[in-house]
Design a protein around this motif. Structure first.
Motif, PDB file in Angstrom:
ATOM      1  N   GLY A  81       0.788  -1.224   0.000  1.00  0.00           N
ATOM      2  CA  GLY A  81       0.000   0.000   0.000  1.00  0.00           C
ATOM      3  C   GLY A  81       0.817   1.270   0.000  1.00  0.00           C
ATOM      4  O   GLY A  81       0.254   2.355  -0.157  1.00  0.00           O
ATOM      5  N   GLY A  82       2.109   1.197   0.203  1.00  0.00           N
ATOM      6  CA  GLY A  82       2.946   2.385   0.218  1.00  0.00           C
ATOM      7  C   GLY A  82       4.084   2.230   1.204  1.00  0.00           C
ATOM      8  O   GLY A  82       4.535   1.116   1.502  1.00  0.00           O
ATOM      9  N   LEU A  83       4.541   3.368   1.727  1.00  0.00           N
ATOM     10  CA  LEU A  83       5.688   3.365   2.629  1.00  0.00           C
ATOM     11  C   LEU A  83       5.333   4.144   3.882  1.00  0.00           C
ATOM     12  O   LEU A  83       4.734   5.224   3.819  1.00  0.00           O
ATOM     13  CB  LEU A  83       6.908   3.978   1.953  1.00  0.00           C
ATOM     14  CG  LEU A  83       8.212   3.963   2.766  1.00  0.00           C
ATOM     15  CD1 LEU A  83       9.381   3.502   1.918  1.00  0.00           C
ATOM     16  CD2 LEU A  83       8.502   5.347   3.322  1.00  0.00           C
ATOM     17  N   ARG A  84       5.722   3.601   5.027  1.00  0.00           N
ATOM     18  CA  ARG A  84       5.552   4.252   6.319  1.00  0.00           C
ATOM     19  C   ARG A  84       6.928   4.626   6.851  1.00  0.00           C
ATOM     20  O   ARG A  84       7.791   3.748   7.021  1.00  0.00           O
ATOM     21  CB  ARG A  84       4.855   3.314   7.298  1.00  0.00           C
ATOM     22  CG  ARG A  84       4.803   3.783   8.752  1.00  0.00           C
ATOM     23  CD  ARG A  84       3.826   4.904   8.943  1.00  0.00           C
ATOM     24  NE  ARG A  84       3.809   5.367  10.339  1.00  0.00           N
ATOM     25  CZ  ARG A  84       3.094   6.397  10.747  1.00  0.00           C
ATOM     26  NH1 ARG A  84       2.329   7.067   9.885  1.00  0.00           N
ATOM     27  NH2 ARG A  84       3.118   6.774  12.004  1.00  0.00           N
ATOM     28  N   LEU A  85       7.162   5.937   7.073  1.00  0.00           N
ATOM     29  CA  LEU A  85       8.450   6.419   7.560  1.00  0.00           C
ATOM     30  C   LEU A  85       8.267   6.958   8.972  1.00  0.00           C
ATOM     31  O   LEU A  85       7.473   7.879   9.196  1.00  0.00           O
ATOM     32  CB  LEU A  85       8.998   7.514   6.648  1.00  0.00           C
ATOM     33  CG  LEU A  85      10.410   8.006   6.991  1.00  0.00           C
ATOM     34  CD1 LEU A  85      11.433   6.902   6.724  1.00  0.00           C
ATOM     35  CD2 LEU A  85      10.768   9.250   6.201  1.00  0.00           C
ATOM     36  N   GLU A  86       8.990   6.371   9.912  1.00  0.00           N
ATOM     37  CA  GLU A  86       8.934   6.786  11.311  1.00  0.00           C
ATOM     38  C   GLU A  86      10.245   7.471  11.675  1.00  0.00           C
ATOM     39  O   GLU A  86      11.327   6.934  11.419  1.00  0.00           O
ATOM     40  CB  GLU A  86       8.698   5.576  12.218  1.00  0.00           C
ATOM     41  CG  GLU A  86       7.382   4.869  11.935  1.00  0.00           C
ATOM     42  CD  GLU A  86       7.233   3.596  12.738  1.00  0.00           C
ATOM     43  OE1 GLU A  86       8.201   3.258  13.466  1.00  0.00           O
ATOM     44  OE2 GLU A  86       6.182   2.946  12.641  1.00  0.00           O
ATOM     45  N   SER A  87      10.137   8.651  12.285  1.00  0.00           N
ATOM     46  CA  SER A  87      11.306   9.448  12.664  1.00  0.00           C
ATOM     47  C   SER A  87      11.594   9.260  14.148  1.00  0.00           C
ATOM     48  O   SER A  87      10.679   9.291  14.974  1.00  0.00           O
ATOM     49  CB  SER A  87      11.074  10.929  12.367  1.00  0.00           C
ATOM     50  OG  SER A  87      10.794  11.132  10.996  1.00  0.00           O
ATOM     51  N   ASP A  88      12.863   9.070  14.458  1.00  0.00           N
ATOM     52  CA  ASP A  88      13.318   8.937  15.850  1.00  0.00           C
ATOM     53  C   ASP A  88      14.495   9.866  16.080  1.00  0.00           C
ATOM     54  O   ASP A  88      15.163  10.307  15.134  1.00  0.00           O
ATOM     55  CB  ASP A  88      13.743   7.498  16.163  1.00  0.00           C
ATOM     56  CG  ASP A  88      12.580   6.524  16.101  1.00  0.00           C
ATOM     57  OD1 ASP A  88      11.435   6.960  16.291  1.00  0.00           O
ATOM     58  OD2 ASP A  88      12.826   5.326  15.848  1.00  0.00           O
ATOM     59  N   ALA A  89      14.722  10.148  17.348  1.00  0.00           N
ATOM     60  CA  ALA A  89      15.925  10.865  17.767  1.00  0.00           C
ATOM     61  C   ALA A  89      16.741   9.923  18.640  1.00  0.00           C
ATOM     62  O   ALA A  89      16.233   9.395  19.630  1.00  0.00           O
ATOM     63  CB  ALA A  89      15.568  12.134  18.526  1.00  0.00           C
ATOM     64  N   VAL A  90      17.986   9.696  18.260  1.00  0.00           N
ATOM     65  CA  VAL A  90      18.894   8.877  19.058  1.00  0.00           C
ATOM     66  C   VAL A  90      19.711   9.820  19.927  1.00  0.00           C
ATOM     67  O   VAL A  90      20.430  10.688  19.416  1.00  0.00           O
ATOM     68  CB  VAL A  90      19.806   8.021  18.159  1.00  0.00           C
ATOM     69  CG1 VAL A  90      20.699   7.131  19.012  1.00  0.00           C
ATOM     70  CG2 VAL A  90      18.972   7.173  17.218  1.00  0.00           C
ATOM     71  N   ILE A  91      19.591   9.661  21.237  1.00  0.00           N
ATOM     72  CA  ILE A  91      20.178  10.616  22.181  1.00  0.00           C
ATOM     73  C   ILE A  91      21.144   9.865  23.093  1.00  0.00           C
ATOM     74  O   ILE A  91      20.839   8.786  23.611  1.00  0.00           O
ATOM     75  CB  ILE A  91      19.083  11.311  23.016  1.00  0.00           C
ATOM     76  CG1 ILE A  91      18.090  12.017  22.088  1.00  0.00           C
ATOM     77  CG2 ILE A  91      19.689  12.302  23.997  1.00  0.00           C
ATOM     78  CD1 ILE A  91      16.945  12.653  22.809  1.00  0.00           C
ATOM     79  N   TRP A  92      22.309  10.453  23.258  1.00  0.00           N
ATOM     80  CA  TRP A  92      23.301   9.993  24.228  1.00  0.00           C
ATOM     81  C   TRP A  92      23.469  11.097  25.282  1.00  0.00           C
ATOM     82  O   TRP A  92      23.596  12.275  24.930  1.00  0.00           O
ATOM     83  CB  TRP A  92      24.662   9.749  23.592  1.00  0.00           C
ATOM     84  CG  TRP A  92      24.727   8.700  22.539  1.00  0.00           C
ATOM     85  CD1 TRP A  92      25.178   7.427  22.684  1.00  0.00           C
ATOM     86  CD2 TRP A  92      24.365   8.825  21.152  1.00  0.00           C
ATOM     87  NE1 TRP A  92      25.109   6.750  21.486  1.00  0.00           N
ATOM     88  CE2 TRP A  92      24.616   7.588  20.523  1.00  0.00           C
ATOM     89  CE3 TRP A  92      23.847   9.858  20.389  1.00  0.00           C
ATOM     90  CZ2 TRP A  92      24.377   7.365  19.183  1.00  0.00           C
ATOM     91  CZ3 TRP A  92      23.594   9.651  19.046  1.00  0.00           C
ATOM     92  CH2 TRP A  92      23.856   8.419  18.451  1.00  0.00           C
ATOM     93  N   GLN A  93      23.510  10.720  26.556  1.00  0.00           N
ATOM     94  CA  GLN A  93      23.825  11.703  27.586  1.00  0.00           C
ATOM     95  C   GLN A  93      24.530  11.010  28.740  1.00  0.00           C
ATOM     96  O   GLN A  93      24.079   9.985  29.244  1.00  0.00           O
ATOM     97  CB  GLN A  93      22.570  12.471  28.031  1.00  0.00           C
ATOM     98  CG  GLN A  93      21.580  11.718  28.871  1.00  0.00           C
ATOM     99  CD  GLN A  93      21.728  12.029  30.365  1.00  0.00           C
ATOM    100  OE1 GLN A  93      22.654  12.720  30.778  1.00  0.00           O
ATOM    101  NE2 GLN A  93      20.822  11.509  31.159  1.00  0.00           N
ATOM    102  N   ALA A  94      25.685  11.562  29.108  1.00  0.00           N
ATOM    103  CA  ALA A  94      26.482  11.053  30.224  1.00  0.00           C
ATOM    104  C   ALA A  94      26.837  12.231  31.121  1.00  0.00           C
ATOM    105  O   ALA A  94      28.002  12.505  31.391  1.00  0.00           O
ATOM    106  CB  ALA A  94      27.734  10.343  29.720  1.00  0.00           C
ATOM    107  N   THR A  95      25.815  12.947  31.586  1.00  0.00           N
ATOM    108  CA  THR A  95      26.018  14.143  32.401  1.00  0.00           C
ATOM    109  C   THR A  95      26.142  13.829  33.882  1.00  0.00           C
ATOM    110  O   THR A  95      26.364  14.739  34.681  1.00  0.00           O
ATOM    111  CB  THR A  95      24.855  15.125  32.189  1.00  0.00           C
ATOM    112  OG1 THR A  95      23.620  14.474  32.552  1.00  0.00           O
ATOM    113  CG2 THR A  95      24.775  15.547  30.735  1.00  0.00           C
ATOM    114  N   GLY A  96      25.957  12.567  34.262  1.00  0.00           N
ATOM    115  CA  GLY A  96      26.049  12.220  35.673  1.00  0.00           C
ATOM    116  C   GLY A  96      24.725  12.185  36.394  1.00  0.00           C
ATOM    117  O   GLY A  96      24.706  11.921  37.605  1.00  0.00           O
TER     118      GLY A  96
END
Length: 546
Positions: free
Chosen positions: A246-261
């Protein structure tokens, strides 16, 4: 009526007592390419007069000069006199783990103790074996001297040699068993340490608090907002493309790294492509002097040319700015304009330095697919899926997980795509095609020397395409085959197709020199595509490589 000036109050902040720290959690975070802007909020109950408050703990990586505070009291009479970050270092206690430590940490301590004990035993056994070797050497020397002097004692010598050899065998076997045991303990210790690193964060030795001096005229309740920058936090876009009939489904994500303590729990998350570390000062002006001179005879008779590769980039109708990305600042490709994205729901991000995916949204769109091949770049046939960007905002460049009805099929890359523009993704194509590319080249000349002589470089490209189908397969399938020819930017060099050589004739030759064929192939079919062109240059052209 002139405004009333508030009197200046001098408060000896060092003499004010500091009470129990008040929690100051992170309530909002704006992630940039290489850092984050954090916002913290707390509700304070203030007494009348000056007072010193301690809030936190906060991340010890907070940037001091970026600290900003805002205090809003119910009666509007409270204000902040001083705000600063104070840090303290508490080294970890030396000794075995306590009752509050985990079983994994206790197990690691037991293995480390066993390794140290085993290392001591190994040293003692090695020293014992060295003494036995020295004793054997002395005993053999005594036997040699006694036999030379005629004082033979074969019974005692045999007894001593047997005793030393027996002890050597016993201690040698103990040493080999101990080495095997230590190797096993070392492997267990390594596995336990890896499990501890994955399960628990190391104890934090450096802590930071916000010391706040506040003056309130009356007892009141106030809301404190603190903003500051912190390093060790970044984000990158990522996508997941699901291709169906039926088509294409595009899902957007944000990959986040944080090592602030510290952990961010249920924060309002904003993602920005702003480059705060980029210098904003104007360039230094220097003198640039232009001069004119007459060309020499050799320069008039020669035209320098060179071959170069250029990438064809198309972003869509609403692109108004340059899309060139500087190699000096790698990061998110935002098309040269700052983009801001907002997470639809509060996010929780542990401060473990690991990647965490936060959903941003998605859309579905009709898609068209074609089997395409570029033999000059790869001998594989890919399925290029084109679809419109219906996200309502530009799609930033990033990796894409490719999924079909059968499941995960590979990874691809999505380039920056403006809103409403056409995006393309390359899915793994059919594996029943084989491509073989051959290139022939000849160099000659035309015309008389000195009377319009021209250099002619002739190239013939042949691509053999085969479709290796399974038994019983029916129906033709078409693939799009693309080759390229050079594009000249100077009048002294001319590029011409050779129609008498091209077989079959190409369906299209665009302005960038890309030649396209549509090849229908039945099961088990074979085709040979021939492309011929020539590069004609005048005699004064130099630098045209073969």
């Amino acid at each position: 009526m002139p405004p009333t000036e508030l009197p200046t109050v001098h408060v000896p902040t060092a003499d004010l007592p500091v009470g129990t720290p008040t929690p100051l959690p992170v309530t909002a975070a704006t992630c940039l390419e290489d850092r984050a802007h954090l916002e913290r909020t707390a509700t304070l109950t203030l007494a009348a007069g000056p007072q010193r408050l301690r809030l936190g703990p906060v991340s010890p990586l907070a940037v001091d000069h970026s600290l900003r505070t805002e205090l809003v009291a119910d009666d509007g009479t409270a204000r902040v006199l001083d705000a600063r970050l104070t840090r303290s270092w508490t080294p970890r206690e030396v000794g075995p783990p306590g009752a509050a430590d985990s079983a994994l940490r206790h197990r690691l301590h037991e293995l480390e103790t066993a390794l140290r004990t085993g290392a001591g035993r190994r040293d003692r056994l090695s020293a014992r074996l060295a003494l036995l070797d020295q004793l054997t050497t002395d005993l053999l020397r005594e036997i040699a001297e006694g036999a030379g002097l005629g004082e033979a004692e074969p019974v005692r010598w045999s007894r001593e040699l047997d005793r030393v050899a027996g002890e050597q065998d016993t201690h040698g076997e103990q040493l080999r068993a101990l080495d095997a045991e230590l190797a096993e303990l070392a492997e267990q210790e390594r596995a336990a340490r890896q499990a501890l690193d994955a399960a628990e964060a190391p104890p934090q030795e450096l802590t930071a608090y916000l010391d706040l001096t506040v003056l309130a005229e009356h007892p009141t309740t106030a809301t404190l907002t603190v903003r500051h920058l912190t390093p060790c936090a970044l984000w990158r876009p990522a996508y997941r493309a699901v291709l169906t009939e039926g088509g294409l489904r595009l899902e957007s994500d944000a990959v986040i790294w944080q090592a602030t303590g510290e952990d961010w729990s249920k924060v309002r998350l904003t993602l920005s492509t702003a480059r705060s570390a980029l210098a904003a000062e104007p360039p230094r002006l220097t003198e640039d002097r232009l001069t004119l001179r007459e060309l020499s005879g050799a320069e008039r008779r020669t035209v320098e040319v060179e071959l170069r590769e250029e990438e064809i980039t198309t972003l869509g109708p609403d692109t108004t700015r340059s899309t060139t990305v500087s190699d000096e600042l790698p990061g998110v490709d935002d098309g040269g304009e700052v983009r801001v994205l907002t997470a639809p729901a509060p996010a929780t991000l542990p401060g473990d330095g690991r990647p965490h995916r936060i959903p941003l949204g998605g859309f579905s769109a009709p898609a068209t697919a074609e089997l395409t091949a570029a033999p000059e770049l790869s001998a594989l046939v890919s399925e290029v899926v084109a679809f419109d960007n219906r996200a309502g905002h530009p799609l930033l460049a990033g990796p894409v997980e490719l999924v079909r009805d059968s499941g995960f099929v590979g990874r691809g890359e999505l380039r920056f795509t403006a809103a409403g523009a056409v995006a393309e993704l390359a899915f793994p194509g059919a594996d029943d095609y084989r491509l073989v590319r051959e290139v022939e080249e000849t160099r000659g000349s035309s015309g008389l020397p000195g009377l319009g002589q021209r250099t002619v470089l002739t190239r013939t490209v042949r691509v053999h395409v085969s479709r290796l189908s399974a038994p019983g397969e029916r129906g033709e399938r078409s693939i799009t085959l693309r080759e390229r020819i050079p594009v000249s930017e100077v009048s002294a060099v001319e590029v011409r197709l050779r129609p008498q050589v091209c077989d079959p004739a190409p369906q299209e030759v665009d302005a960038e020199g890309v030649v396209r064929w549509e090849l229908p192939l039945p099961p088990g079919g074979r085709r040979t595509v021939t492309l011929g062109y020539e590069v004609v240059a005048s005699a004064k052209v130099a630098g045209l490589s073969a």
